[in-house]
Design an enzyme around this catalytic site. Structure first.
Site, PDB file in Angstrom:
ATOM      1  N   ASN A  18       0.925  -1.116   0.033  1.00 50.62           N
ATOM      2  CA  ASN A  18       0.067  -0.017  -0.108  1.00 50.62           C
ATOM      3  C   ASN A  18       0.836   1.063   0.121  1.00 50.62           C
ATOM      4  O   ASN A  18       1.447   1.626   1.169  1.00 50.62           O
ATOM      5  CB  ASN A  18      -1.049  -0.059   1.267  1.00 50.62           C
ATOM      6  CG  ASN A  18      -1.753   1.173   1.257  1.00 50.62           C
ATOM      7  OD1 ASN A  18      -1.746   1.945   0.374  1.00 50.62           O
ATOM      8  ND2 ASN A  18      -2.327   1.602   2.428  1.00 50.62           N
ATOM      9  N   LYS A  20       0.223   4.480  -0.490  1.00 46.91           N
ATOM     10  CA  LYS A  20      -0.311   5.450  -0.167  1.00 46.91           C
ATOM     11  C   LYS A  20      -0.258   6.696  -0.918  1.00 46.91           C
ATOM     12  O   LYS A  20      -0.107   6.580  -2.063  1.00 46.91           O
ATOM     13  CB  LYS A  20      -0.128   5.751   1.402  1.00 46.91           C
ATOM     14  CG  LYS A  20      -0.269   4.511   2.396  1.00 46.91           C
ATOM     15  CD  LYS A  20      -0.169   4.940   3.786  1.00 46.91           C
ATOM     16  CE  LYS A  20      -0.249   3.455   4.626  1.00 46.91           C
ATOM     17  NZ  LYS A  20      -0.489   3.858   6.317  1.00 46.91           N
ATOM     18  N   HIS A 102      -9.700   2.069   4.437  1.00 46.69           N
ATOM     19  CA  HIS A 102      -8.683   1.942   5.023  1.00 46.69           C
ATOM     20  C   HIS A 102      -8.787   3.178   6.363  1.00 46.69           C
ATOM     21  O   HIS A 102      -9.673   4.073   6.183  1.00 46.69           O
ATOM     22  CB  HIS A 102      -7.508   2.495   4.234  1.00 46.69           C
ATOM     23  CG  HIS A 102      -6.383   2.550   4.917  1.00 46.69           C
ATOM     24  ND1 HIS A 102      -5.646   3.213   5.831  1.00 46.69           N
ATOM     25  CD2 HIS A 102      -5.165   1.519   5.039  1.00 46.69           C
ATOM     26  CE1 HIS A 102      -4.274   3.086   6.291  1.00 46.69           C
ATOM     27  NE2 HIS A 102      -4.134   1.890   5.527  1.00 46.69           N
ATOM     28  N   GLU A 104      -7.026   5.320   7.431  1.00 48.84           N
ATOM     29  CA  GLU A 104      -6.826   6.737   7.148  1.00 48.84           C
ATOM     30  C   GLU A 104      -7.967   7.314   6.435  1.00 48.84           C
ATOM     31  O   GLU A 104      -8.194   8.572   6.467  1.00 48.84           O
ATOM     32  CB  GLU A 104      -5.484   6.927   6.251  1.00 48.84           C
ATOM     33  CG  GLU A 104      -4.415   6.473   7.150  1.00 48.84           C
ATOM     34  CD  GLU A 104      -3.192   5.921   6.561  1.00 48.84           C
ATOM     35  OE1 GLU A 104      -3.019   5.907   5.207  1.00 48.84           O
ATOM     36  OE2 GLU A 104      -2.145   5.480   7.189  1.00 48.84           O
ATOM     37  N   GLU A 174      -6.152  -4.447  10.442  1.00 49.38           N
ATOM     38  CA  GLU A 174      -5.235  -3.272  10.409  1.00 49.38           C
ATOM     39  C   GLU A 174      -5.467  -2.762  11.702  1.00 49.38           C
ATOM     40  O   GLU A 174      -6.190  -1.521  11.904  1.00 49.38           O
ATOM     41  CB  GLU A 174      -4.876  -2.516   9.478  1.00 49.38           C
ATOM     42  CG  GLU A 174      -4.532  -3.176   8.106  1.00 49.38           C
ATOM     43  CD  GLU A 174      -4.027  -2.050   7.155  1.00 49.38           C
ATOM     44  OE1 GLU A 174      -2.777  -2.287   7.094  1.00 49.38           O
ATOM     45  OE2 GLU A 174      -4.562  -1.085   6.854  1.00 49.38           O
ATOM     46  N   GLY A 180       1.933   2.537  10.654  1.00 45.82           N
ATOM     47  CA  GLY A 180       2.857   3.707  10.807  1.00 45.82           C
ATOM     48  C   GLY A 180       3.298   4.076  12.065  1.00 45.82           C
ATOM     49  O   GLY A 180       4.096   4.942  11.957  1.00 45.82           O
ATOM     50  N   SER A 220       2.468  -1.811  10.590  1.00 44.50           N
ATOM     51  CA  SER A 220       3.964  -1.886  10.875  1.00 44.50           C
ATOM     52  C   SER A 220       4.661  -3.324  10.365  1.00 44.50           C
ATOM     53  O   SER A 220       5.831  -3.749  11.076  1.00 44.50           O
ATOM     54  CB  SER A 220       4.335  -1.606  12.295  1.00 44.50           C
ATOM     55  OG  SER A 220       3.988   0.013  12.475  1.00 44.50           O
TER      56      SER A 220
HETATM   57  P1  PGA Z   1       2.377   0.259   7.728  1.00 43.69           P
HETATM   58  O1  PGA Z   1       0.992   0.782   6.857  1.00 43.69           O
HETATM   59  O2  PGA Z   1       2.926  -0.979   7.369  1.00 43.69           O
HETATM   60  O3  PGA Z   1       3.275   1.654   7.523  1.00 43.69           O
HETATM   61  O4  PGA Z   1       2.000   0.543   9.037  1.00 43.69           O
HETATM   62  C1  PGA Z   1       0.030  -0.156   6.538  1.00 43.69           C
HETATM   63  C2  PGA Z   1      -1.245   0.231   6.364  1.00 43.69           C
HETATM   64  O5  PGA Z   1      -1.485   1.371   6.548  1.00 43.69           O
HETATM   65  O6  PGA Z   1      -1.953  -0.442   5.307  1.00 43.69           O
END
Ligand code: PGA
Length: 263
Positions: A18, A20, A102, A104, A174, A180, A220
């Protein structure tokens, strides 16, 4: 026949990058070029969820076990929705899947379960495989509300999705506190939460669906955590943000997840 009509979209371990809001077309090309040099052959399915502007160009340069998809879409088919994108546009650009809900999107763009559900249904109707993201916040976990939160996100997000269609859906667990932050969930938490997600799916559908649905972990994931998490029962793949931006670390996660899927 077990799994006949409900056969899941992906049988091998699934690695979804992903990106982003990262990588211009030029940077995406550079990534793919470098990734192909370090990526060793693998039976795993490797999907790239890229910015809209990268879909066509990444689609044109990757082959084999690779698929390209989007990180979001609108539920409408077309119309006066400035700045939005429709399923058919993604399909024609070369996308085969789309991330929906997601955290976000839920947080910064106030997407609720009803809107996310309409996107899931539209994706399915348009032959795009939806990756439905669910997960609790840190406070919700502390309050022991994880299961209730996941149950709400699943029951509302999958409303109207038939037991035939669910085989085309991918669920990504998630935990918001792990995204993140560098704080990967422990294998114990992942195993326990994936089991409770499958219990919820059993209540919503049946035991066969619960067992068959492709369930990813995200938050992460790194070369450090990939090896043990890929062997954690109930984990069918990863959704990877930060570590997927670097060709070497993404290739390393894939290499460390070899010989996987305990189903
Ligand atoms: P991350 O993001 O691996 O940076 O934690 C995962 C995601 O948001 O899909």
């Amino acid at each position: 026949m077990p799994g006949k009509s409900k056969k899941r979209a992906v049988r091998s371990f699934l690695q979804v990058a992903n990106w982003k809001m990262n990588k211009t077309i030029r940077e995406a090309h550079e990534f793919i070029k470098q990734f192909m040099q370090v990526h060793t052959s693998s039976n795993q399915a490797i999907w790239f969820a890229v910015p809209f502007t990268d879909i066509r160009s990444v689609h044109d340069i990757v082959q084999g076990n690779f698929e390209v998809g989007a990180q979001n879409m609108n539920d409408a088919t077309s119309g006066a929705y400035t700045g939005e994108i429709a399923a058919q546009m993604l399909l024609e650009a070369g996308a085969t899947f789309v991330i929906v809900g997601h955290s976000e999107r839920r947080k910064y763009f106030h997407e609720d379960d009803a809107f996310i559900n309409r996107k899931v249904l539209r994706a399915l109707e348009s032959s795009l495989k939806p990756i439905l993201c669910i997960g609790e916040t840190y406070d919700e976990r502390e309050d022991k509300a994880t299961e209730a939160v996941l149950e709400k996100q699943l029951s509302e997000g999958l409303k109207g999705v038939s037991s035939e269609q669910i085989g085309t859906c991918i669920i990504a667990y998630e935990p918001v506190w792990a995204i993140g932050t560098g704080k990967t969930a422990t294998p114990e938490i992942v195993e326990e939460t994936h089991a409770s997600i499958r219990n919820i799916l059993e209540k919503l559908y049946d035991a066969e669906v619960a067992k068959e649905v492709c369930l990813l972990y995200g938050g992460s994931v790194s070369a450090v955590s990939a090896q043990v998490l890929s062997k954690t029962p109930g984990v069918d793949g990863f959704l990877i943000g930060t570590a997927s931006l670097d060709p070497e670390s993404f290739a390393k996660i894939i290499a460390l997840s070899e010989n996987d899927l305990a189903i």
